[in-house]
Design an enzyme around this catalytic site. Structure first.
Site, PDB file in Angstrom:
ATOM      1  CG  HIS A 235      28.218 -19.753 -26.338  1.00  0.00           C
ATOM      2  ND1 HIS A 235      29.098 -18.706 -26.525  1.00  0.00           N
ATOM      3  CD2 HIS A 235      27.491 -19.436 -25.233  1.00  0.00           C
ATOM      4  CE1 HIS A 235      28.904 -17.799 -25.574  1.00  0.00           C
ATOM      5  NE2 HIS A 235      27.946 -18.219 -24.786  1.00  0.00           N
TER       6      HIS A 235
ATOM      7  CB  SER B 287      28.567 -16.164 -22.436  1.00  0.00           C
ATOM      8  OG  SER B 287      27.324 -16.166 -23.063  1.00  0.00           O
TER       9      SER B 287
ATOM     10  CG  ASP C 186      30.375 -19.163 -29.726  1.00  0.00           C
ATOM     11  OD1 ASP C 186      29.152 -19.227 -29.967  1.00  0.00           O
ATOM     12  OD2 ASP C 186      30.839 -18.515 -28.772  1.00  0.00           O
TER      13      ASP C 186
END
Lengths: 209, 369
Positions: free
Chosen positions: B342, B145, B309
């Site tokens: 995610h 991320s 995701d």
């Protein structure tokens, strides 16, 4: 040392990772070069080349689980389709592009071959020979699509969609103006020289533009 | 595993914006042992709400680090082999200088007088830390991320400073959708009267706004499938619907819990500054193509994305991979199957570990060849 040192002299080719065509490819690739293997599977050949020939080894593989296997063994593989996966690469980015037993599975083999020789200085192409006598005999005698050791699938679930022979590949190379630098014809572990279009089960070509 | 928490102080640090912070402190932790050649150092880069406590059990809180399942003896980032470092990012609130830190000019917290920071600022400050540890070249910079953004920035900003980058579940630049979710979070904070233009230190923090921001965040970290599996339409500790707004569903309860828990460990102004840094991040510098940005890059890359995701979808990772291929950079890429959205890079670590382990081993053997 490698098991691939003398495939050219004797009539027998030893195996590399259980495959005679790998032994030939392992012999062709010069040390310290940049190699891209199309359809690299779990990266066994690339790992061998990296460890034994110190090559910069990269691979493309469409099956996610195989890509994971390849990366896990330290091979720089990426998940992608070889039909359009080459277009991002600059010209002549590699010394060798390897396509082992996959040309007959591609949707557009000529496009793949041309792209291989744009991205690579040389292409190593290995494929099962559809002209082998056993294939001819199978079709002649059964009247059905050939099924034998080389082409074991039923016609409806075969990954092979473009069948080609030794003769076909040589004709295409001539038409495309390619130079065939080396050619190897294999029947089992034997190298064959006489009537390869009839006697070779697997052909390995080293070509350049 | 022994955790070594520490702090580095930089007397002066000038930001991309031109503003200068004097001084800056960086909290970091290390695990494992730096080898004699200083060639086995891996920098772990945390995501938006993470901190320097990446692995091991904190003596202070008794809690495991945020990537404890990836870092430790025999794990993907094997502390028997590698020296692992994790810093708290610039602008954070977990030991590194941020808006809640005292401004030496006034003695009071910076609050909104803290300058806007960027991902590149975070990375340049991390470089100060690794320099202070005597590490010229990292074996790898790795993170998911926002951590993945930093890993990319490391490879671009310090081409000789890192042998490999492992950006996971990330992007080279935020899309409108990603900026939009961050903006909703920021607006929730700004709309809370307790925010008081950022000046709430010593008073009541904007807990309600920050909790709402975190609730939105958590929705984007999960997937439709994982939410269905985890909560479905389960009712919360009651037999039937209450016909009121106290929260009928398990998922409501969960989001409220995650929101209120977040308030206890995170500063609302840090939320504003760090989400802004993510939105401003653009590896391609706006006009240039991504491929041209990778011109000087020498690092190898392992890029990983996850099927479910939708916050950082695979196409964004593939865009990075294609640009790297265009420069003939050494890049491995795999899209891993997961239904955890995610969050997958934090929770679905079995296959991710295999990839990282193999990639690091081959990188290390090349570096030491």
């Amino acid at each position: 040392m490698s098991a691939t040192h003398e495939p050219r002299r004797g009539p027998f080719v030893r195996e590399l990772l259980g495959r005679s065509d790998y032994a030939i490819i392992g012999d062709i690739v010069e040390p310290g070069t940049r190699v891209l293997d199309l359809g690299c599977g779990e990266g066994e050949l690339l790992q061998w080349l990296a460890e034994n020939k110190n090559v910069d080894a990269r691979g493309i593989e469409i099956v996610a689980a195989k890509v994971r296997g390849a990366i896990s063994r330290g091979v720089s593989a990426y998940q992608g389709d070889i039909e359009d996966g080459l277009e991002d690469y600059p010209d002549q980015a590699f010394d060798y592009i390897i396509l082992s037993q996959t040309l007959q599975e591609t949707r557009r083999p000529l496009k793949v071959l041309r792209e291989m020789l744009r991205v690579g200085r040389r292409a190593i192409v290995a494929f099962p020979n559809f002209g082998h006598w056993s294939v001819r005999a199978s079709m002649l005698l059964s009247g059905g699509a050939p099924r034998n050791k080389l082409f074991p699938h039923d016609w409806y679930d075969s990954p092979n969609i473009h069948f080609l022979t030794v003769h076909d590949f040589e004709s295409l190379a001539l038409k495309e103006g390619l130079t065939i630098e080396k050619r190897y014809f294999l029947a089992g572990h034997r190298r064959v020289a006489m009537f390869p279009n009839l006697t070779a089960e697997v052909a390995v070509f080293l070509v350049r533009r | 595993m022994v955790i070594h928490p520490s702090t580095v102080r930089c007397d002066s640090f000038t930001l991309e914006s031109g503003a200068t912070l004097t001084p800056v402190e960086v909290a970091y932790q290390t695990y494992g042992v730096l080898n004699g050649a200083r060639s086995n150092a891996i920098l772990i880069l945390h995501a938006f709400s993470g901190d320097a406590h990446a692995a091991g059990i904190s003596q202070e809180t008794g809690k495991p680090g945020w990537w404890d399942n990836m870092i430790g003896p025999g794990k993907a980032f094997d502390t028997d082999l590698y020296y692992v470092i994790c810093t708290n990012v610039l602008g954070g609130c977990r030991g590194t200088t941020g808006p809640s830190s005292p401004d030496p000019a006034t003695g009071k917290p910076y609050a909104m007088s803290f300058p806007v920071i960027t991902i590149r600022d975070m990375v340049r400050l991390q470089k100060r830390v690794t320099d202070s540890l005597g590490i010229e070249r990292l074996l790898a910079a790795a993170g998911g991320s926002m951590g993945g953004m930093q890993a990319l920035e490391w490879a671009v900003s310090f081409p000789q400073g890192v042998a490999a980058a492992i950006p996971i579940a990330t992007t080279a630049r935020h899309t409108a959708q990603q900026i939009a979710f961050n903006e909703v979070g920021r607006q929730a904070v700004l709309a809370d009267p307790d925010w008081n233009n950022g000046d709430y230190y010593g008073g009541t923090p904007p807990a309600r706004g920050l909790a709402v921001a975190r609730m939105v965040g958590h929705i984007t970290y999960m997937s439709d499938e994982s939410m269905r599996e985890k909560f479905g339409r389960k009712l919360r500790s009651r037999e039937k619907k209450g016909y009121d707004f106290s929260g009928d569903f398990e998922v409501e309860n969960y989001l409220r819990y995650r929101g209120s828990e977040f308030v206890n460990r995170f500063d609302a102004n840090s939320y504003l500054y760090i989400t802004k840094a993510m939105d401003l991040f653009d590896l391609s510098n706006g006009s240039l193509s991504l491929a041209s940005i990778f011109e000087k890059v020498t690092a190898r890359f392992l890029v990983i994305s996850f099927t479910s995701d939708w916050l950082y979808p695979s196409y964004q990772s593939q865009e990075i991979v294609r640009a790297l291929r265009g420069r003939n950079c050494d890049v491995a890429y795999c899209e891993l199957p997961s239904n955890h959205g995610h969050d997958a890079f934090l929770v679905d670590v079995a296959e991710q570990s295999d990839l990282v382990r193999g990639f690091l081993a081959s990188t290390f053997s090349r570096e030491t060849r």
